[in-house]
Design an enzyme around this catalytic site. Sequence first.
Site, mmCIF file in Angstrom:
data_model
loop_
_atom_site.group_PDB
_atom_site.id
_atom_site.type_symbol
_atom_site.label_atom_id
_atom_site.label_comp_id
_atom_site.label_asym_id
_atom_site.label_seq_id
_atom_site.Cartn_x
_atom_site.Cartn_y
_atom_site.Cartn_z
ATOM 1 N N TRP A 104 4.945 -0.822 -5.827
ATOM 2 C CA TRP A 104 4.319 -1.592 -4.747
ATOM 3 C C TRP A 104 4.234 -3.067 -5.103
ATOM 4 O O TRP A 104 4.404 -3.931 -4.230
ATOM 5 C CB TRP A 104 2.959 -0.979 -4.369
ATOM 6 C CG TRP A 104 3.149 0.429 -3.923
ATOM 7 C CD1 TRP A 104 2.843 1.559 -4.608
ATOM 8 C CD2 TRP A 104 3.789 0.870 -2.707
ATOM 9 N NE1 TRP A 104 3.236 2.670 -3.911
ATOM 10 C CE2 TRP A 104 3.814 2.287 -2.745
ATOM 11 C CE3 TRP A 104 4.327 0.212 -1.602
ATOM 12 C CZ2 TRP A 104 4.369 3.049 -1.714
ATOM 13 C CZ3 TRP A 104 4.875 0.967 -0.576
ATOM 14 C CH2 TRP A 104 4.895 2.369 -0.637
ATOM 15 N N ASP A 173 -3.560 -5.994 -3.508
ATOM 16 C CA ASP A 173 -3.248 -4.812 -2.711
ATOM 17 C C ASP A 173 -4.154 -3.702 -3.229
ATOM 18 O O ASP A 173 -3.961 -3.193 -4.329
ATOM 19 C CB ASP A 173 -1.773 -4.444 -2.893
ATOM 20 C CG ASP A 173 -1.408 -3.146 -2.175
ATOM 21 O OD1 ASP A 173 -2.281 -2.537 -1.534
ATOM 22 O OD2 ASP A 173 -0.231 -2.745 -2.269
ATOM 23 N N LYS A 197 -5.599 6.029 2.789
ATOM 24 C CA LYS A 197 -6.012 6.668 1.542
ATOM 25 C C LYS A 197 -7.539 6.861 1.551
ATOM 26 O O LYS A 197 -8.020 7.965 1.685
ATOM 27 C CB LYS A 197 -5.540 5.855 0.337
ATOM 28 C CG LYS A 197 -4.024 6.042 0.109
ATOM 29 C CD LYS A 197 -3.280 4.743 0.065
ATOM 30 C CE LYS A 197 -1.776 4.815 0.144
ATOM 31 N NZ LYS A 197 -1.041 5.732 -0.661
#
Lengths: 362, 362
Positions: A104, A173, A197
Site C-alpha cells: 500500500w 494511510d 475494515k
Amino acid sequence: MKKNRIYNFNPGPAALPLSVLEEIKESFLNLNGTGMSITEISHRSKDFESILDDAISRTKRLLNLDDRFHVLFCQSGASMQFCMIPMNLLREGKSADYVNTGTWSEKAIKEARIQGKKIKVVASSEDRDYSYIPQNIQFSGDAEYVHITSNNTIKGTQWPAFPDTKGIPLIADMSSDMMSRPFDAKPFGLFYAGAQKNLGPAGVCMVVIRNDMLERVPDNLPTMLKYTIFSEKKSLYNTPPCVAIYAVHLVLKWLEETIGGLEKMAEINRKKAELIYSTIDAGGFYRGTATPGSRSKMNVTFRLPNENLEKQFIQEALDNDLGGLKGHRSVGGCRASLYNAVSLSAVEALTDFMKNFERKNG
Amino acid sequence: MKKNRIYNFNPGPAALPLSVLEEIKESFLNLNGTGMSITEISHRSKDFESILDDAISRTKRLLNLDDRFHVLFCQSGASMQFCMIPMNLLREGKSADYVNTGTWSEKAIKEARIQGKKIKVVASSEDRDYSYIPQNIQFSGDAEYVHITSNNTIKGTQWPAFPDTKGIPLIADMSSDMMSRPFDAKPFGLFYAGAQKNLGPAGVCMVVIRNDMLERVPDNLPTMLKYTIFSEKKSLYNTPPCVAIYAVHLVLKWLEETIGGLEKMAEINRKKAELIYSTIDAGGFYRGTATPGSRSKMNVTFRLPNENLEKQFIQEALDNDLGGLKGHRSVGGCRASLYNAVSLSAVEALTDFMKNFERKNG
C-alpha cells in the site's frame, strides 16, 4: 451453506458489530419514521444531515480532535487518496518524504510519481520482505509532508508509535487500524481510512485534514478531487454514499456507547492480539511472519509447516465457522484480521481451533 | 413520524422497488448462506463476483449491448465523470462539443475547462431558462465527442430522441433516465449514471464505455481515474462499493424479471407521465415549466399560482404520505420524480391529491 453467522476474520470488507447490522436491518424499510429507507432519503434532508453531523462529532470526540481538524467523507477508497494527497498538498517545486512498508505504501508512492511529483523514499523495509517497521528515520528538513502506512494489512506489521517528524506534517494511510487505538492527532496534516475494515462497509473513505493543509490546495483542480470542496461543502458537494455513511455513524456510536471509547477498544484489541500471538509462539508449528516489535494488532500473518497444511487449515477452519483466514493472494499463508468488530470470543474460538489443529497435525 | 412507507417522489436518492429493499433486509445478516452480511464478504469472493457478473450481464441484456461495450462501476457520482471524461477521452490538441441544457451540463462543461481542455458549446437552451431541448444542432465535424445530458432533473426536460452526430461518439449523462426506456447504444462512445435515481442507492456510478474509446486513454493518468483500469480489472482494482453494487444487481433483476425489460418499463413510465401532465394541463391552476415537446417523463416540474400555495401543497402532500415534491433549491416550485420504482398507483394517489388540492384552493 451456513445457517448462522460465522466468526469472520476477513481483511476487508470485514466483520461489523452485530448490533450495527441489526439496526440497519430493522430500519431498512422505514428510517426514523421517514417512511423511507436510508437508500431513499434525500442527502439534503434533516434526517441525513443529522446522521452526517453525528458521524463527524463522534469522530472528533473519539479521536480527541481540536477545531483545526475537518472530517471528510470521500469515495473510491484509500487508492483515490494516494492520488489526491500529492495533487492537493505537494506544491510545485517542493518534495515529500514517503516511507515504504509494503504494497500500500508502494501504491501511494506510485501515484505521486505518476503525477510527476518530486518525492523521496526516506526508509523502506523491502530488504527483509517488509517484515518490520523502519526506525530512526532521517526525514528531509524541507519535506512538504511525510507519508506512512500506519498498519500493513498484507504483511501484518504496524507502527508501534508514530515517528517524530520535527514539525513536518505527518500523513498516514490508516485504512486498517483507524479507530483501533487512541493516538495524538496533532502532528498529522491528514490521515485517512477506507471504511471497510474498522469503520463500516466499503464505499466511503474517511479523511481527516488539518486547516493549514487546506491552504495548499491549488485552485485549478477538478472539483471532485479538491479537499477544499469537501471541507467547504461538508462532503455534500454532490450526493455522498448515504448508506455507507449511515453505517459508519452507527459503528462510531457503538464504539463510543457500547465499547466506551478508544482506550477501551485498544485494551480489547491488545488482549485479542496477545492471545493469538502467544498461540503462534507457543510451539514450533505456527510461524509469525512479522518481526515481533513490528507485529500488527489488526492483521496477524502466519505460516504453517507447509502449503498443504495451510490449505487444510483454512478449509477446516471454515468448516468450523471460522472464515477469512487465507493470506493475501500476493503472499499466501494465513492471516487473521482482528478488527474492532471481531470479539474476544471469536479469537478464543480461533485459538482453540489452532491448538487442536496443531495437536492433530503437528 | 410515519408508521408506514410513504409514496416517495424524491429526485435522488429516490424510491427503490419494495421487493428489492425487502430482499436486502432479509439477507442482511447472512447473505446466500455465507454466514456474513453483504457488508462483510470479500469483494474477491465467489459470492461477490457472481453478484458483479450478474449486474454486468443484466445491464448488457437490458440495454442490448454488443461485445464492444464494457460495464464499469465507478464512484463519486456523475460529478466525477464530468472530470474523467475529458481527462481520458479528449486528446491533446483536439476539441469536443458540449450541449448545455442546464445545471448538470454546465458542471460537465466547467470540469472540462478546469483541465484546460478545448471544448465548444454547440447549443444551449439558456435563452429560455433551460425549458427546452435544442434541436437541429450543428456539430463540429472534428469533435472528439458530443456530450449531452439526456434528462435534466432540475428543469424537467428530456431528449425525446438522441441527435444524429454523424459518427462522432455521443457521450451522455443519463443519471436521471438510465434504464427508463430502451435506446440504441451503438452511436454512444460512453454513457453514465449515478445510481441513486433509477439504479440503486447513492455511492456507485454505472459507466458504459465502447472499446474504441478505451484506446484514447493516456498512460500517465492517476490509476483510479483511468477507464482502462476499471475495464481491465472489472471494476475490482480496489475494493468497490459492494453494498451499492449488490442493490443495483437486485434492481436490474427486478427490471428484467418482474417488470419484463425496458419496453415494458417505458410503457409504464409513459402512462405515469401522461397521467400527471394531463392533470397539470387540465385547468389553469398548475403550470408545467418545461416546453411540451421537451417534457421529461422522469422529473415533472410545475408551479402553482404562488409560492405560499406551493409551500402549502408540499406540506399537505407530505401529510397525505406523498413525499419529495419540493423543486430543486435553485429553482423552487414543485417537482414529482417518477423514476422506475415509482408505481402507477403512487402517481394515481398524487394526481388524486392534486385534483383535490386544486378544488379546495383553485
